[in-house]
Design a protein around this motif. Structure first.
Motif, PDB file in Angstrom:
ATOM      1  N   THR A  83      11.453  24.469 -42.836  1.00 23.21           N
ATOM      2  CA  THR A  83      11.355  25.656 -41.981  1.00 23.21           C
ATOM      3  C   THR A  83      10.197  25.548 -41.014  1.00 23.21           C
ATOM      4  OG1 THR A  83      12.335  27.069 -43.680  1.00 23.21           O
ATOM      5  CG2 THR A  83      11.008  28.151 -41.976  1.00 23.21           C
ATOM      6  N   THR A  84       9.033  25.087 -41.503  1.00 23.18           N
ATOM      7  CA  THR A  84       7.837  25.015 -40.661  1.00 23.18           C
ATOM      8  C   THR A  84       8.050  24.124 -39.449  1.00 23.18           C
ATOM      9  OG1 THR A  84       6.391  25.393 -42.557  1.00 23.18           O
ATOM     10  CG2 THR A  84       5.393  24.386 -40.620  1.00 23.18           C
ATOM     11  N   ILE A  85       8.597  22.938 -39.666  1.00 24.21           N
ATOM     12  CA  ILE A  85       8.760  22.000 -38.561  1.00 24.21           C
ATOM     13  C   ILE A  85       9.822  22.484 -37.579  1.00 24.21           C
ATOM     14  CG2 ILE A  85      10.556  20.475 -39.544  1.00 24.21           C
ATOM     15  CD1 ILE A  85       8.722  18.123 -38.612  1.00 24.21           C
ATOM     16  N   TYR A  86      10.805  23.199 -38.084  1.00 30.77           N
ATOM     17  CA  TYR A  86      11.852  23.772 -37.230  1.00 30.77           C
ATOM     18  C   TYR A  86      11.256  24.836 -36.301  1.00 30.77           C
ATOM     19  CZ  TYR A  86      16.321  26.124 -36.120  1.00 30.77           C
ATOM     20  OH  TYR A  86      17.389  26.694 -35.490  1.00 30.77           O
ATOM     21  N   VAL A  87      10.430  25.712 -36.855  1.00 34.29           N
ATOM     22  CA  VAL A  87       9.808  26.773 -36.053  1.00 34.29           C
ATOM     23  C   VAL A  87       8.850  26.181 -35.028  1.00 34.29           C
ATOM     24  CG1 VAL A  87       8.230  28.739 -36.150  1.00 34.29           C
ATOM     25  CG2 VAL A  87      10.062  28.536 -37.829  1.00 34.29           C
ATOM     26  N   ALA A  88       8.033  25.201 -35.453  1.00 32.07           N
ATOM     27  CA  ALA A  88       7.084  24.587 -34.526  1.00 32.07           C
ATOM     28  C   ALA A  88       7.813  23.912 -33.364  1.00 32.07           C
ATOM     29  CB  ALA A  88       6.215  23.568 -35.271  1.00 32.07           C
ATOM     30  N   ALA A  89       8.904  23.220 -33.664  1.00 32.79           N
ATOM     31  CA  ALA A  89       9.675  22.551 -32.616  1.00 32.79           C
ATOM     32  C   ALA A  89      10.332  23.554 -31.683  1.00 32.79           C
ATOM     33  CB  ALA A  89      10.730  21.630 -33.235  1.00 32.79           C
ATOM     34  N   SER A  90      10.740  24.709 -32.213  1.00 38.23           N
ATOM     35  CA  SER A  90      11.381  25.709 -31.357  1.00 38.23           C
ATOM     36  C   SER A  90      10.403  26.276 -30.335  1.00 38.23           C
ATOM     37  CB  SER A  90      11.977  26.837 -32.207  1.00 38.23           C
ATOM     38  OG  SER A  90      10.976  27.643 -32.788  1.00 38.23           O
ATOM     39  N   VAL A  91       9.114  26.318 -30.682  1.00 34.78           N
ATOM     40  CA  VAL A  91       8.099  26.740 -29.710  1.00 34.78           C
ATOM     41  C   VAL A  91       8.070  25.770 -28.538  1.00 34.78           C
ATOM     42  CG1 VAL A  91       5.633  27.119 -29.323  1.00 34.78           C
ATOM     43  CG2 VAL A  91       6.690  27.912 -31.436  1.00 34.78           C
ATOM     44  N   LEU A  92       8.125  24.475 -28.842  1.00 26.97           N
ATOM     45  CA  LEU A  92       8.131  23.468 -27.778  1.00 26.97           C
ATOM     46  C   LEU A  92       9.375  23.601 -26.910  1.00 26.97           C
ATOM     47  CD1 LEU A  92       6.972  20.309 -29.794  1.00 26.97           C
ATOM     48  CD2 LEU A  92       5.590  21.833 -28.396  1.00 26.97           C
TER      49      LEU A  92
ATOM     50  N   LEU B 298      13.825  16.156 -42.208  1.00 21.97           N
ATOM     51  CA  LEU B 298      12.792  16.817 -41.410  1.00 21.97           C
ATOM     52  C   LEU B 298      12.840  16.370 -39.955  1.00 21.97           C
ATOM     53  CD1 LEU B 298       9.713  16.860 -43.831  1.00 21.97           C
ATOM     54  CD2 LEU B 298      11.442  18.621 -43.450  1.00 21.97           C
ATOM     55  N   VAL B 299      13.140  15.096 -39.729  1.00 22.98           N
ATOM     56  CA  VAL B 299      13.303  14.613 -38.351  1.00 22.98           C
ATOM     57  C   VAL B 299      14.458  15.363 -37.684  1.00 22.98           C
ATOM     58  CG1 VAL B 299      13.945  12.634 -36.918  1.00 22.98           C
ATOM     59  CG2 VAL B 299      12.322  12.345 -38.804  1.00 22.98           C
ATOM     60  N   GLY B 300      15.575  15.470 -38.411  1.00 24.78           N
ATOM     61  CA  GLY B 300      16.715  16.205 -37.872  1.00 24.78           C
ATOM     62  C   GLY B 300      16.390  17.659 -37.612  1.00 24.78           C
ATOM     63  N   ARG B 301      15.632  18.277 -38.520  1.00 25.46           N
ATOM     64  CA  ARG B 301      15.257  19.680 -38.330  1.00 25.46           C
ATOM     65  C   ARG B 301      14.355  19.852 -37.113  1.00 25.46           C
ATOM     66  NH1 ARG B 301      17.335  24.051 -39.731  1.00 25.46           N
ATOM     67  NH2 ARG B 301      15.501  25.102 -40.577  1.00 25.46           N
ATOM     68  N   ALA B 302      13.485  18.892 -36.852  1.00 28.70           N
ATOM     69  CA  ALA B 302      12.623  18.963 -35.666  1.00 28.70           C
ATOM     70  C   ALA B 302      13.462  18.923 -34.395  1.00 28.70           C
ATOM     71  CB  ALA B 302      11.609  17.827 -35.685  1.00 28.70           C
ATOM     72  N   ILE B 303      14.464  18.026 -34.360  1.00 28.87           N
ATOM     73  CA  ILE B 303      15.330  17.926 -33.178  1.00 28.87           C
ATOM     74  C   ILE B 303      16.171  19.197 -33.041  1.00 28.87           C
ATOM     75  CG2 ILE B 303      17.163  16.587 -32.072  1.00 28.87           C
ATOM     76  CD1 ILE B 303      16.172  14.151 -33.667  1.00 28.87           C
TER      77      ILE B 303
ATOM     78  N   VAL C  77       0.044  26.751 -36.262  1.00 27.42           N
ATOM     79  CA  VAL C  77       1.175  27.125 -37.115  1.00 27.42           C
ATOM     80  C   VAL C  77       1.237  26.213 -38.337  1.00 27.42           C
ATOM     81  CG1 VAL C  77       3.695  27.153 -37.267  1.00 27.42           C
ATOM     82  CG2 VAL C  77       2.561  28.174 -35.294  1.00 27.42           C
ATOM     83  N   ILE C  78       1.118  24.914 -38.100  1.00 29.50           N
ATOM     84  CA  ILE C  78       1.215  23.948 -39.193  1.00 29.50           C
ATOM     85  C   ILE C  78       0.051  24.116 -40.176  1.00 29.50           C
ATOM     86  CG2 ILE C  78       1.138  21.479 -39.744  1.00 29.50           C
ATOM     87  CD1 ILE C  78       2.648  21.003 -37.106  1.00 29.50           C
ATOM     88  N   VAL C  79      -1.170  24.286 -39.627  1.00 29.24           N
ATOM     89  CA  VAL C  79      -2.354  24.433 -40.482  1.00 29.24           C
ATOM     90  C   VAL C  79      -2.260  25.711 -41.320  1.00 29.24           C
ATOM     91  CG1 VAL C  79      -4.847  24.865 -40.454  1.00 29.24           C
ATOM     92  CG2 VAL C  79      -3.878  23.056 -39.028  1.00 29.24           C
TER      93      VAL C  79
END
Length: 477
Positions: free
Chosen positions: A65-74, A116-121, A223-225
């Motif tokens: 979830t975290t990496i998905y949200v962070a990537a959506s900001v980008l 996690l890579v897929g979730r980031a994309i 966000v990650i921290v």
């Protein structure tokens, strides 16, 4: 002057107007993009236990979830700072394609790291699609339909709350989580191919600046921290990480105040700016509502509710959001501002009252106490839904000339940051007040008391900001 010549102020158009022949395809494309993101969010949450059982990676569970949200900001940020010549419908093609690629990576992933890579994309693509849902409003609809369109997109989340767990549950029951991700690939391709034909180009006057890499990096890192802080067991380390996250946000604000490459529209950093107050209200309301992530746990541990029932009880929050969005869609001007204030008050009060209903030991599932908690869960969502579409309309009206794309994309940024910071703060509060140590019923009671008492505060602060909102401009004659 005869009465027949006097033109009364018209109410906002009905929701059905969005599905008239002139707007049907635009509504399906933009609503579909938001729905794709929303449904997939709940599908993945339901599938994660099956994924972990199949390929391992339990320590990385929360990072999906975290990496998905962070990537959506980008992703949402790129919509605002895209290069000249890149139209909004091209961004839609790119976002849908990214979402499909990420889904394919998740479908074939041999390890959790690959998931996690897929979730980031996927998150990058979702950031595009959700930001475009707001950015396209002024190109697809006339101004009187802006608030109505925002209501439809809020409704998409309510529908997704029921569809997502149901679809995810069907695939999880048969350990077919890969097929659930694979199903999204052809849908994403179809949307990417349809965008140039069914959506306007989205070209218009806008102020272009360099990409604000510094602010984006600081916010995503924060966000990650903060997410790390919510999961570590050592209190001292948790405190250090929380302070580091606050410093990261503070540094991002300081850079934004003087930078030529801005993440937000001009003047937004000043609290005197009405647009800044709108964004802060959005952020605070979302931080409060994200206390819902622990509602299923407290229902199960404190009230003896089954996992399936607890999942659908918490879905009432999204149902409340949707119901309120429909109920208040036709309000305008002073009435719209009043309902924003009232909504923030309802959300704050409902959250605080969970201290006396949800945060109670009720092992026999006593109906009165459980029903009271359920009503307040519904009202948490109802409160934020009362004013959300009107806040979106404020953003579109208050955006400086040439910066509507940036202002629209910032809505998605506020959503992502509100969800991320709200979830992380909730984790810090419950882990610091007994959820893990001493744990069990006693720990859950203490954690629930502190969680809902403290996270009612942001919504209460939003009331103070909402009372100073300007009246919306009247629709053109």
């Amino acid at each position: 002057m005869p009465e027949s010549v006097v033109t009364p102020k018209e109410a906002a158009p009905r929701l059905s107007s969005l599905f008239s022949r002139a707007y049907l395809f635009g509504t399906l494309m933009l609503g579909g993009g938001i729905m794709l993101h929303a449904v997939e969010t709940y599908i993945t949450a339901t599938l994660m236990p099956s994924i972990v059982r199949d390929i391992g990676g339990l320590p990385l569970f929360a990072w999906a979830t975290t990496i998905y949200v962070a990537a959506s900001v980008l992703g949402s940020t790129f919509v605002a700072v895209r290069p000249d010549g890149v139209t909004l419908n091209r961004c839609y093609v790119f976002g849908a394609a990214l979402f499909g690629i990420g889904s394919l990576v998740c479908a074939i992933a041999p390890t959790m790291e690959t998931v996690l890579v897929g979730r980031a994309i996927q998150g990058l693509g979702a950031g595009f699609l959700v930001a475009l849902g707001y950015a396209f409003i002024r190109f697809v609809y006339p101004e009187p339909l802006w608030s109505t369109a925002s209501t439809l997109y809020a409704a998409a989340w309510g529908i997704a709350t029921f569809l997502g767990p149901t679809i995810g549950g069907v695939f999880a029951a048969g350990s077919a989580w890969r097929e659930a991700f694979a199903l999204l690939v052809p849908l994403s391709i179809l949307m990417a191919l349809a965008a140039p034909r069914l959506l306007p180009s989205g070209e218009g006057e806008r102020v272009t600046t360099r990409t604000p890499f510094g602010q984006i990096l600081l916010l995503v890192t924060s966000v990650i921290v903060l997410s790390l802080a919510s999961s570590v067991g050592e209190p001292a380390l948790r405190g250090v990480l929380a302070v580091a996250a606050v410093l990261g946000v503070t540094a991002a604000i300081a850079i934004e105040r003087h930078a030529e490459a801005r993440l937000l529209p001009a003047g937004t950093i000043r609290l005197a700016s009405p647009l800044a107050r709108v964004y802060l209200i959005m952020l605070m309301l979302l931080v409060t509502v994200c206390s819902d992530i622990y509602i299923p746990y407290f229902l199960q541990v404190l009230h003896g509710v089954t996992p399936l029932v607890s999942g659908y009880l918490v879905a009432l929050l999204a149902l409340g959001w949707t119901a309120a969005a429909f109920a208040t869609a036709r309000l305008r001007d002073r009435s719209a501002n009043r309902v924003i204030v009232a909504g923030a008050a309802v959300e704050a009060l409902a959250t605080a009252l969970l201290v006396f209903t949800l945060a109670r030991h009720n092992p026999e599932g006593g109906l009165l106490l459980l029903a009271s908690a359920t009503v307040f869960i519904f009202l948490m969502g109802f409160g934020i839904g009362m004013g959300w579409a009107h806040l979106v309309t404020h953003v579109l009206h208050l955006a400086p000339a040439g910066e509507t794309d940036k202002a629209s994309a910032a809505i998605t940024t506020m959503q992502a940051l509100g969800a991320a910071f709200g979830a992380a703060l909730a984790g810090i509060i419950v882990n610091s007040t007994g959820l893990v140590d001493p744990g069990g019923t006693a720990g859950a009671l203490t954690a629930a008391h502190w969680l809902y008492a403290l996270l009612a505060v942001p919504a209460a602060l939003a009331i103070l900001l909402a009372v100073r909102l300007p009246n919306e401009r009247p629709a053109p004659d």
